[in-house]
Structures are given as C-alpha cells and as structure tokens.
Design an enzyme around this catalytic site. Structure first.
Site, PDB file in Angstrom:
ATOM      1  N   ALA A  31       0.857  -1.189   0.000  1.00 41.99           N
ATOM      2  CA  ALA A  31       0.000   0.000   0.000  1.00 41.99           C
ATOM      3  C   ALA A  31       0.889   1.233   0.000  1.00 41.99           C
ATOM      4  O   ALA A  31       2.004   1.206   0.518  1.00 41.99           O
ATOM      5  CB  ALA A  31      -0.910  -0.001   1.221  1.00 41.99           C
ATOM      6  N   ALA A  77       0.723   5.581   0.667  1.00 42.29           N
ATOM      7  CA  ALA A  77      -0.064   6.712   1.167  1.00 42.29           C
ATOM      8  C   ALA A  77       0.736   7.991   1.009  1.00 42.29           C
ATOM      9  O   ALA A  77       1.857   7.980   0.491  1.00 42.29           O
ATOM     10  CB  ALA A  77      -0.445   6.475   2.621  1.00 42.29           C
ATOM     11  N   SER A  78       0.182   9.097   1.472  1.00 41.71           N
ATOM     12  CA  SER A  78       0.823  10.399   1.266  1.00 41.71           C
ATOM     13  C   SER A  78       2.123  10.531   2.038  1.00 41.71           C
ATOM     14  O   SER A  78       3.048  11.213   1.581  1.00 41.71           O
ATOM     15  CB  SER A  78      -0.142  11.517   1.672  1.00 41.71           C
ATOM     16  OG  SER A  78      -0.584  11.323   3.001  1.00 41.71           O
ATOM     17  N   LEU A  79       2.217   9.884   3.201  1.00 38.65           N
ATOM     18  CA  LEU A  79       3.401  10.042   4.046  1.00 38.65           C
ATOM     19  C   LEU A  79       4.336   8.840   4.002  1.00 38.65           C
ATOM     20  O   LEU A  79       5.484   8.943   4.450  1.00 38.65           O
ATOM     21  CB  LEU A  79       2.987  10.300   5.500  1.00 38.65           C
ATOM     22  CG  LEU A  79       2.107  11.521   5.763  1.00 38.65           C
ATOM     23  CD1 LEU A  79       1.857  11.681   7.253  1.00 38.65           C
ATOM     24  CD2 LEU A  79       2.738  12.785   5.185  1.00 38.65           C
ATOM     25  N   GLY A  80       3.883   7.705   3.510  1.00 39.06           N
ATOM     26  CA  GLY A  80       4.734   6.518   3.502  1.00 39.06           C
ATOM     27  C   GLY A  80       4.113   5.385   2.712  1.00 39.06           C
ATOM     28  O   GLY A  80       3.056   5.543   2.091  1.00 39.06           O
ATOM     29  N   VAL A 118       3.964   0.682   2.495  1.00 37.02           N
ATOM     30  CA  VAL A 118       4.047  -0.534   3.293  1.00 37.02           C
ATOM     31  C   VAL A 118       4.557  -1.705   2.454  1.00 37.02           C
ATOM     32  O   VAL A 118       4.173  -1.878   1.300  1.00 37.02           O
ATOM     33  CB  VAL A 118       2.661  -0.878   3.890  1.00 37.02           C
ATOM     34  CG1 VAL A 118       2.726  -2.171   4.707  1.00 37.02           C
ATOM     35  CG2 VAL A 118       2.148   0.265   4.756  1.00 37.02           C
ATOM     36  N   ASP A 175      -9.015   6.772  10.770  1.00 38.50           N
ATOM     37  CA  ASP A 175      -8.999   6.526   9.318  1.00 38.50           C
ATOM     38  C   ASP A 175      -9.395   5.084   9.016  1.00 38.50           C
ATOM     39  O   ASP A 175      -8.622   4.321   8.433  1.00 38.50           O
ATOM     40  CB  ASP A 175      -7.596   6.818   8.779  1.00 38.50           C
ATOM     41  CG  ASP A 175      -7.567   6.873   7.253  1.00 38.50           C
ATOM     42  OD1 ASP A 175      -8.632   7.053   6.641  1.00 38.50           O
ATOM     43  OD2 ASP A 175      -6.470   6.726   6.669  1.00 38.50           O
TER      44      ASP A 175
END
Length: 676
Positions: free
Chosen positions: A227, A229-232, A234, A384
């Site tokens: 996955a 996301a905006s900050l990191g 996985v 979230d």
C-alpha cells in the site's frame, strides 16, 4: 503552564491506583497518556479534564507546551491552540506542534528564504491558475456543469503539490464546512490512490533508521509495495530472527522539511484569511491550520504511531472479538515501523468473506460495537477506518491496521456528546444547539436561534423514518448543507468521528445491503446507559427517563430490552469461541446484563438526592395512581438478569457510605434552611 504542570505533578503520584471493577481503557493525547478507569477512580499522568478542574477559560496555563523533543517552545501567542485545548477539555504539556516551533525550524535552516520564496511562487502560481479557471467558469455561466472536471483537476493539482497538499485534500474530503460535497467525493480518492516511491530508496531508509543491512533484519521482503499513502508506504517481510511475517511502514524520503515549510506557508496565508474565515466559519483560519498541522506532525512520527498501537492493544486486550497487531519496537524508529502482519480479508470483498465461512452479521455486529467502544468508552478511536485499514479475520474477529491517524475525545467531550443524544431524544433542540457551541462547532456567543429550526427539521425527518430507513449518510448530507449555510466549523476530531461512522456504515452496506447500523448501535448505547459505572452517564440516564417532568416507563422498558439484545448478540458471536479459560469466564459474565452498579447508584441517589427522590416518588404516583403494574413489567424484564442475593449483599456493604452521604446531605439541607 504552572497550572498544567501542577496538575501533572499532583496526579502522577496516584497513577498506581488500581481499578475497582474492570480493565483500564487507555487514552493518550498528542504524546501524553492517561489511564481512565471504568470504575469510580481516575488517575492521569499528563492529560487532565479541563471541566473537572474548574479552570477559567482565560487561564494562561492551558494550551502552552513545556517542550517538544526535549526543546523548550515559546507559545505565548498561540491563542488558537489555547482555544483548541479549551474545546477539547484537555491540558497538553508536551506538544508536537506549535506555530513558533514551525517558524523556528523553517527560518533557522540554511537557504530558507530562497526555498520559501520559490515554494510560495509555485503554490501561488498553480492555485492561482486553478482559481482563475473557477472564476472564468462562473463568469461564462458553466460553473455547475463543469464541477466533476474541476474536482478531478483539484485532486491532480494537490498530488502535484506534494504530501502536505495530499494530506490537506484528505482533510478537506471530510470538511463540508469548507468545501462543497461534490468536491469532497472526488478528494476521497486521495485516501487510497497515491503513487509509491522507489523500492531502493525505501530499503535505504530502513537500513539507515535501523542501523543494519536489510538482509540481516529480514529473510525476505516484498518486491512491490502492499500500500502507498501520502506520508509513507508498506511492504510485507519476514523477520530473520523469529520467522514471523511483518508489515514494514516506511516514511517518504525528505518529507519532514517539506511538511514544515508548507505548514509555515499555510499559516502565513491563513493570517490574511482570518476575516473571511470568521464570517463563514466563526473562527480564525489560523485555528484550522493549527488543527491540521498538529495532526500532520503526529502522523509524521512513527514512534507515536507505535504508542498508538500499544494503547489500542491495552484497550482491547480483554476483547476476544478485536485484533490489534503487535508492534516490534526493536525494529522501529521515527521513520520505520514494523508491525505484526494481519492475514485477513479486506472488508470490500464480501464474496471472499462468505467463502471463508465468516458469519457476516456477527462480524458487522463486532465492528459496530468496537467502533462505539472506541468513541464512547475509551475516547481513543481510529481516525482513518477506510476499507484498506479494516480486515475480517477468519475466526470472525475484526482487525485494524494503520494507527497514524487516531483521535481523542476527552471525558468532557464524551459527556457533551451524550448530552446531545439525550437532548435529541427529548427533542430539546435549543439545548442541542448549545451543545454544538460547547463542542466547538459554533463560536462562543453565537446566536443559535436561526440554527434551532434547521436542527429540528434534520432530526425529525431522520428519526421519523425509524431504524429500517435511518442511515448516517442521509443525515450527514443534510448536516453538510447546514454547516455550509451557517457559520459552523467542524473541529478536526469530530470530522474524524463523522468520517469513521460513515466509512464503517459504508462497509456494513457493502457486506450486507440490508444491515441496520442503528439496530446494533442503539442496543450498545442502551447497555452503556444502564450498566456503565461512570456517574456522569447515570445522570444522563435520569434525563432520558424523564420528559417534561413525567417518568417514561415505556422508554425504560425499551432501554432494558435493547441492552439485553446487545448482551445476547455479543455473547452468541462466533468470534467469542476460544479455548482460553479467561475468555470463557468473561463470556459467562457477559451473558447477563450487569445492573449491580446501576441499582446501587439508584439506591444511593434515592436516599441522598432529595430532588431525585421527589421525582421518583412522583413517577410512582403520577395521574393519582400507583404505577405498580409498570414496576412489575420492569421487574419481569430484569429478573433473569439479576442475582438478588449478591446485589443485596453489595448494597448492604455500601450502606455505611450511603448513610454518611445521607447525613451530610441532610445536614447541608438543615443549614441551608436556617440561613434562609
């Protein structure tokens, strides 16, 4: 600050106090922690309830941080943060964000002026061009028909401007007080669809953060991101030392200085928009930026996320229906987080869930109960819970992942929320509007009279449909129109509450289109009102049972029926099946509605509180008759739930304390009469 520090000092030495009855739910705000008992004792290390301390809102101590990461922060001018703390009902001595800290970090770096100027020009140019397009659409009269295109254009623009703007877009996707609903729908895509960065960069960050080569830490690691996301992003891996499968969350490279720089620019711009914001939202634009910046910097610190996970583990440690992943702090740092791998099924795949033999209705009941426990019991909830962060385990449990975005509700906020529910049930819309002010939706001193009819229309239209047709999305749609038309601001924590409820209701409808969210939620709330040992909830129960001075016998019967239904559903849930003796024992305890504390408190109130005693006596003698039949009906509902000898024994054991309170109440009454 002295007041806050003194409160910390005076309470910290009592943190060893054990609870009377049940496990401690754990709640922590912005790096601080408090352990709040479900019994009658409460201790706190860093967070205190502003309401319980009777601190005047003007106190200089509230909202001023002592230090951040070991560095003292001057926050004398952070009036927006002080306002936030007063609204939340907490005192935060250690804060990850303040405008002064952001300014010092940005202006203290080399080349800061040039960096700010170039970034400012980029932002102004791109956003200015987009705004000019909207103005052109309006002038030529096509502003409505081109909305879908402009919404997509805005989403792409935010992606181009980087992680700070992606996060801002995700926040706007839940802020109907700021942006139109059709734009909100498009911005929701930002929660799942973010491009990843290169694997080699991610692997280098892991090695740099943990101080060892990748192959010494993990025997294998996925070649693609699971996955992004905006900050990191996985990865899935296997620990070399133990062979356990884990999830590795890696922060985007060089993101921290970008975030600080953008926050500085956001707040600088906000200072020019305060007039418009006050008119439209009833608050300064700086306050909105401060809310956003505070949450963003919390998400940026993976050590804080590790603490979030530990808090959730403690809160749900005795709940066999909820799975929280373990966190491996040995392999984690501020930019890398290693957690237990959750081998579950995505909630967006109803076919796979059914093929796995999972009881769908039981799973959804578990999910709704877990969400309500986070909100109303712990005051610490997942901010979230989109479908990518919630999984169905093959044994029927619900599993949560990604704890970077969590929100906290203080005891004060929870009590006001319950007040709002009570006022809605009693159709007291004027007090309901005042509850909005107390929660921070409306600025203090706002005239609520124009909002009362709108609230009444929304609630009566929704409540009139009954449980079969009620859903949060329709209510939220009407509420969005209300906040768009009135100077109402949705505080960040409550925008997360709304998003959480909407998302989980959406998951329920995906798995079971005919699922009735409130048919699970109402029994849980009824159970809480009747059995929770918190005295504040007991006061709300009294308010619910009386309307216009008359005792609502039918309402009491309905509460008992709903509460019994909640206990029955949870005790029969397939996820509770376990060979653990402790779990089996807890199941036996939960198969009955535990009204012991309620009966004890009721007896105490009847003896000590003359006003309550008068109300209850009148309830039994309303309409010039004894309501024996109603009392018998209530007893029949609870007779199979109560162990009379044990309850009587507990009441007798509590008798000395009750007698003391009665004598004190009587002496106060006598002295008061003599003074008059």
């Amino acid at each position: 600050m002295e007041l806050c520090t003194a409160s910390v000092s005076s309470l910290a030495h009592r943190s060893h106090i054990s609870t009377l009855h049940r496990p401690l739910p754990r709640s922590r705000y912005a790096g601080s922690r408090s352990w709040v008992s479900k019994g009658r004792k409460q201790s706190s290390l860093y967070v205190m309830n502003a309401a319980s301390t009777r601190v005047l809102p003007s106190s200089r101590g509230i909202g001023q941080p002592a230090q951040t990461n070991g560095t003292a922060v001057n926050n004398n001018k952070s009036s927006a943060l002080e306002q936030l703390d007063i609204e939340r009902g907490v005192c935060i001595p250690f804060r990850k964000y303040s405008p002064e800290m952001v300014r010092s970090k940005v202006l203290g770096s080399s080349g800061s002026v040039l960096s700010l100027a170039s970034r400012g020009v980029e932002i102004i140019w791109k956003l200015g061009f987009y705004w000019s397009s909207l103005v052109y659409d309006y002038l030529v009269g096509r502003d409505e028909e081109i909305v879908p295109f402009r919404a997509r254009q805005l989403r792409n623009l935010l992606c181009d401007l980087g992680p700070s703007f992606i996060k801002a877009g995700q926040v706007l996707a839940n802020r109907p007080d700021i942006i139109r609903e059709d734009y909100m729908s498009e911005l929701c895509i930002l929660q799942d669809d973010v491009p990843p960065f290169a694997n080699q960069v991610a692997f280098s960050i892991i090695e740099e953060e943990l101080g060892l080569p990748l192959e010494q830490l993990f025997s294998k690691i996925s070649s693609e991101t699971i996955a992004a996301a905006s900050l990191g992003q996985v990865y899935r891996a296997t620990l070399r030392e133990t062979g356990e499968d884990v999830a590795i969350k890696v922060q985007r490279p060089g993101i921290e200085p970008i975030i600080y720089r953008d926050l500085f620019l956001f707040r600088t711009l906000a200072s020019f928009l305060n007039g418009i914001s006050l008119q439209k939202l009833g608050c300064n634009a700086e306050l909105i930026v401060d809310e956003f910046g505070e949450k963003l910097l919390e998400e940026l610190d993976y050590t804080l996320e590790a603490t979030n996970i530990e808090d959730f583990l403690i809160n749900f440690k005795n709940d066999p229906t909820v799975k929280i992943p373990l966190v491996y702090k040995k392999y984690s740092g501020s930019r890398v987080l290693v957690m237990e791998w959750i081998d579950g099924i995505r909630c967006t795949d109803p076919q796979a869930i059914k093929e796995a033999g999972i009881d769908v209705e039981g799973f959804l009941t578990v999910g709704v109960s877990a969400a309500l426990r986070q909100l109303l019991e712990f005051g610490l909830f997942h901010g979230d819970p989109h479908p990518g962060n919630i999984f169905a385990m093959r044994d029927g449990r619900i599993a949560y992942v990604d704890f970077g975005n969590v929100a906290v509700l203080s005891q004060q906020n929870k009590e006001i929320l319950i007040d709002a529910v009570v006022h809605a049930v009693n159709e007291d819309y004027a007090e309901m509007a005042n509850d909005f002010t107390r929660l921070g939706f409306l600025a203090s001193g706002t005239d609520v009279s124009p909002i009362i009819p709108a609230l009444e229309a929304i609630w009566q239209n929704s409540a009139g449909k009954g449980l079969a047709d009620f859903n949060f999305r329709s209510v939220t749609g009407k509420f969005n129109q209300l906040v768009y038309n009135y100077p109402i601001r949705i505080p960040e924590r409550f925008s997360l509450v709304i998003r959480s409820l909407l998302t989980q209701e959406g998951i329920c409808f995906t798995l079971e289109p005919d699922f009735k969210f409130l048919e699970v939620a109402y029994p849980y709330i009824a159970n809480r009102l009747l059995t929770d040992p918190n005295p504040a909830l007991r006061e709300r129960l009294i308010q619910v049972l009386f309307k216009d001075g008359l005792f609502q016998w039918k309402r009491l019967e309905n509460l008992i029926v709903l509460a019994k239904e909640n206990v029955s559903k949870m005790s029969a849930n397939p996820a509770l099946k376990s060979n653990s003796l402790q779990t089996v024992a807890s199941q036996k305890m939960e198969k009955k509605l535990d009204l012991t504390d309620t009966i004890k408190d009721g007896a105490r109130l009847f003896l000590v509180d003359s006003a309550i005693r008068r109300q209850l006596v009148m309830a039994f003698t309303e309409d010039s008759k004894l309501h024996v039949e109603e009392l018998v009906d209530v007893y029949r509902l609870v007779e199979d739930q109560i162990d009379i000898p044990s309850v009587a024994l507990e009441v007798l054991q509590d008798l000395p304390s009750v007698a003391r309170d009665f004598m004190l109440s009587w002496s106060d009454s006598v002295l008061s009469d003599r003074q008059n």
